[in-house]
Design a protein around this motif. Structure first.
Motif, PDB file in Angstrom:
ATOM      1  N   LEU A   1     -29.785 -30.697  29.069  1.00 61.58           N
ATOM      2  CA  LEU A   1     -29.129 -29.988  27.971  1.00 61.58           C
ATOM      3  C   LEU A   1     -29.743 -30.368  26.635  1.00 61.58           C
ATOM      4  CD1 LEU A   1     -25.307 -30.103  28.795  1.00 61.58           C
ATOM      5  CD2 LEU A   1     -26.988 -28.360  29.408  1.00 61.58           C
ATOM      6  N   ALA A   2     -29.956 -31.668  26.442  1.00 66.12           N
ATOM      7  CA  ALA A   2     -30.528 -32.122  25.178  1.00 66.12           C
ATOM      8  C   ALA A   2     -31.884 -31.470  24.920  1.00 66.12           C
ATOM      9  CB  ALA A   2     -30.655 -33.646  25.185  1.00 66.12           C
ATOM     10  N   ASP A   3     -32.687 -31.354  25.959  1.00 65.80           N
ATOM     11  CA  ASP A   3     -34.005 -30.740  25.786  1.00 65.80           C
ATOM     12  C   ASP A   3     -33.897 -29.250  25.467  1.00 65.80           C
ATOM     13  OD1 ASP A   3     -35.315 -33.141  26.126  1.00 65.80           O
ATOM     14  OD2 ASP A   3     -35.722 -32.825  28.266  1.00 65.80           O
ATOM     15  N   LEU A   4     -32.911 -28.578  26.060  1.00 65.97           N
ATOM     16  CA  LEU A   4     -32.675 -27.184  25.681  1.00 65.97           C
ATOM     17  C   LEU A   4     -32.308 -27.098  24.205  1.00 65.97           C
ATOM     18  CD1 LEU A   4     -30.579 -25.767  28.694  1.00 65.97           C
ATOM     19  CD2 LEU A   4     -32.946 -25.187  28.096  1.00 65.97           C
ATOM     20  N   GLY A   5     -31.456 -28.016  23.747  1.00 69.22           N
ATOM     21  CA  GLY A   5     -31.052 -28.014  22.347  1.00 69.22           C
ATOM     22  C   GLY A   5     -32.195 -28.333  21.404  1.00 69.22           C
ATOM     23  N   LEU A   6     -33.094 -29.235  21.816  1.00 71.23           N
ATOM     24  CA  LEU A   6     -34.238 -29.585  20.980  1.00 71.23           C
ATOM     25  C   LEU A   6     -35.205 -28.420  20.817  1.00 71.23           C
ATOM     26  CD1 LEU A   6     -35.165 -33.224  22.099  1.00 71.23           C
ATOM     27  CD2 LEU A   6     -34.403 -32.481  19.835  1.00 71.23           C
ATOM     28  N   ALA A   7     -35.233 -27.535  21.793  1.00 73.80           N
ATOM     29  CA  ALA A   7     -36.138 -26.376  21.729  1.00 73.80           C
ATOM     30  C   ALA A   7     -35.644 -25.313  20.757  1.00 73.80           C
ATOM     31  CB  ALA A   7     -36.315 -25.779  23.123  1.00 73.80           C
ATOM     32  N   GLU A   8     -34.374 -25.427  20.321  1.00 79.33           N
ATOM     33  CA  GLU A   8     -33.827 -24.450  19.368  1.00 79.33           C
ATOM     34  C   GLU A   8     -34.310 -24.769  17.958  1.00 79.33           C
ATOM     35  OE1 GLU A   8     -31.671 -21.774  20.132  1.00 79.33           O
ATOM     36  OE2 GLU A   8     -32.340 -22.288  22.160  1.00 79.33           O
ATOM     37  N   ASN A   9     -34.281 -23.756  17.113  1.00 76.07           N
ATOM     38  CA  ASN A   9     -34.672 -23.916  15.710  1.00 76.07           C
ATOM     39  C   ASN A   9     -33.605 -23.336  14.802  1.00 76.07           C
ATOM     40  OD1 ASN A   9     -36.141 -24.479  13.404  1.00 76.07           O
ATOM     41  ND2 ASN A   9     -37.362 -22.600  13.532  1.00 76.07           N
ATOM     42  N   PRO A  10     -32.799 -24.198  14.134  1.00 73.88           N
ATOM     43  CA  PRO A  10     -32.865 -25.664  14.160  1.00 73.88           C
ATOM     44  C   PRO A  10     -32.303 -26.213  15.466  1.00 73.88           C
ATOM     45  CG  PRO A  10     -31.010 -24.937  12.830  1.00 73.88           C
ATOM     46  CD  PRO A  10     -31.760 -23.689  13.209  1.00 73.88           C
ATOM     47  N   PRO A  11     -32.584 -27.486  15.762  1.00 75.58           N
ATOM     48  CA  PRO A  11     -32.094 -28.068  17.013  1.00 75.58           C
ATOM     49  C   PRO A  11     -30.569 -28.080  17.086  1.00 75.58           C
ATOM     50  CG  PRO A  11     -33.811 -29.439  16.044  1.00 75.58           C
ATOM     51  CD  PRO A  11     -33.430 -28.425  15.007  1.00 75.58           C
ATOM     52  N   VAL A  12     -30.047 -28.024  18.300  1.00 75.70           N
ATOM     53  CA  VAL A  12     -28.611 -28.133  18.546  1.00 75.70           C
ATOM     54  C   VAL A  12     -28.321 -29.539  19.071  1.00 75.70           C
ATOM     55  CG1 VAL A  12     -26.685 -27.303  19.962  1.00 75.70           C
ATOM     56  CG2 VAL A  12     -28.309 -25.674  18.968  1.00 75.70           C
ATOM     57  N   ARG A  13     -27.269 -30.147  18.540  1.00 76.73           N
ATOM     58  CA  ARG A  13     -26.867 -31.493  18.940  1.00 76.73           C
ATOM     59  C   ARG A  13     -25.764 -31.420  20.004  1.00 76.73           C
ATOM     60  NH1 ARG A  13     -25.155 -34.957  13.890  1.00 76.73           N
ATOM     61  NH2 ARG A  13     -23.409 -33.490  14.004  1.00 76.73           N
TER      62      ARG A  13
END
Length: 342
Positions: free
Chosen positions: A145-157
């Motif tokens: 999940l964290a990696d999916l969030g990091l791929a967003e712009n801006p990142p999702v926490r």
């Protein structure tokens, strides 16, 4: 610079099927809250109104999220996050794991419509036969999940939260262990006074309402918390109390549900805002909050989260009453702790 600001969860103002989300948001702002957590069930009910049935499409959920953002912006509330992403970590059913990963992709679109960057994940509380004991697997699931969030712009926490009745991750120590194993910059914690005190200090199934060595164990736990947790990983906190029940929560108690841990049934029926002694509030909430705020040095949103049978009452007075109760608790909290609120 923001110091401390009060937030409340949308579900804390009344049940989704009884109380209109727009109205709840408006009452939260009118009471003086600055932020709000959006409960997914509230959003889903708003989407059902758009759909005209009980099965809204992803597009209708996104439309509902856009509408909710517009309402919060109009009344001056910041959406601090959406919750809860339930029953995900450590699943033994890997097909269900994949289904939830796909669901998260929609959640990532929803939070963009809400203009927030945080999703809260309660630690899994499905029956033990459905949840792995392997903390490496639990962490691996959450890292996805964290990696999916990091791929967003801006990142999702992602704010991971221990529940005092969670199957594997019921304590802050286990929570912190998982966060370290996940090891991603966008993966942190939500610390909740109820879930910390509710495990170490309180026991609703006991005639005393407390664990055998409650005060000493809590003091030791909080001292270790301050020495252990990195405040940069505390994404937000929840400050809430609970009722001292008049009789132990065991079979025969009105809140008892077969198969559910007593602390779960207690949480769902009998939380209170802090300082509500007239409603039975009795947890050492201030001690836990002081450890997080003064010991760790936390600054940011403080959410007055509530689950209670009072939220299931009908009537437009319910969101008003809960908003007013919540802000009274916040104001007294600020006064007693001498916080620099903004």
């Amino acid at each position: 610079m923001m110091t401390y600001q009060p937030a409340i969860m949308s579900a804390s103002l009344g049940r989704a099927w009884l109380h209109d989300l727009d109205y709840k948001i408006e009452q939260a702002a009118k009471a003086g809250f600055k932020g709000i957590e959006i409960f997914y069930e509230d959003l889903e009910y708003a989407a059902r109104k758009i759909a005209g049935n009980d099965h809204p499409t992803p597009e209708q959920l996104l439309e509902a999220a856009s509408h909710v953002h517009d309402v919060t912006e109009r009344v001056g509330l910041k959406i601090i996050g959406m919750q809860p992403f339930l029953f995900y970590d450590g699943l033994l059913d890997r097909a269900e794991h994949q289904r939830l990963l796909d669901k998260m992709k929609l959640w990532l679109r929803i939070v963009k419509q809400l203009d927030t960057d945080t999703i809260q994940i309660p630690a899994n509380f499905l029956p033990a036969e459905q949840v792995s004991e392997d903390f490496d697997l639990i962490a691996s699931d959450l890292r996805e999940l964290a990696d999916l969030g990091l791929a967003e712009n801006p990142p999702v926490r992602f704010a991971y939260e221990n529940l005092c009745w969670s199957t594997r991750v019921d304590s802050w120590e286990k929570l912190w262990d998982v966060v370290q194993r996940v090891d991603r910059p966008n993966f942190g914690v939500c610390l909740d006074t109820f879930n910390i005190a509710g495990l170490v200090w309180a026991d609703p199934a006991s005639p005393t309402g407390k664990t055998p060595n409650a005060d000493a164990d809590l003091q030791d736990s909080l001292e270790r918390l301050v020495q252990t947790i990195d405040v940069a990983k505390v994404f937000y906190i929840q400050v809430v109390d609970a009722e001292r029940l008049s009789s132990p929560l065991v079979a025969g108690h009105p809140f008892h549900v077969d198969g559910n841990p007593p602390r779960m049934n207690w949480s769902r029926n009998a939380r209170t805002f802090l300082y509500e002694e007239d409603r039975g509030a009795y947890l050492p909430v201030e001690d836990v909050a002081k450890a997080i705020i003064f010991g760790l040095g936390y600054k940011g949103y403080v959410s007055m989260e509530l689950f209670s049978r009072t939220m299931a009452e009908a009537g437009t007075h319910v969101p008003v009453d809960h908003a007013q109760r919540g802000i009274r608790a916040w104001n007294k909290f600020v006064e007693r702790l001498k916080l620099a609120a903004s």
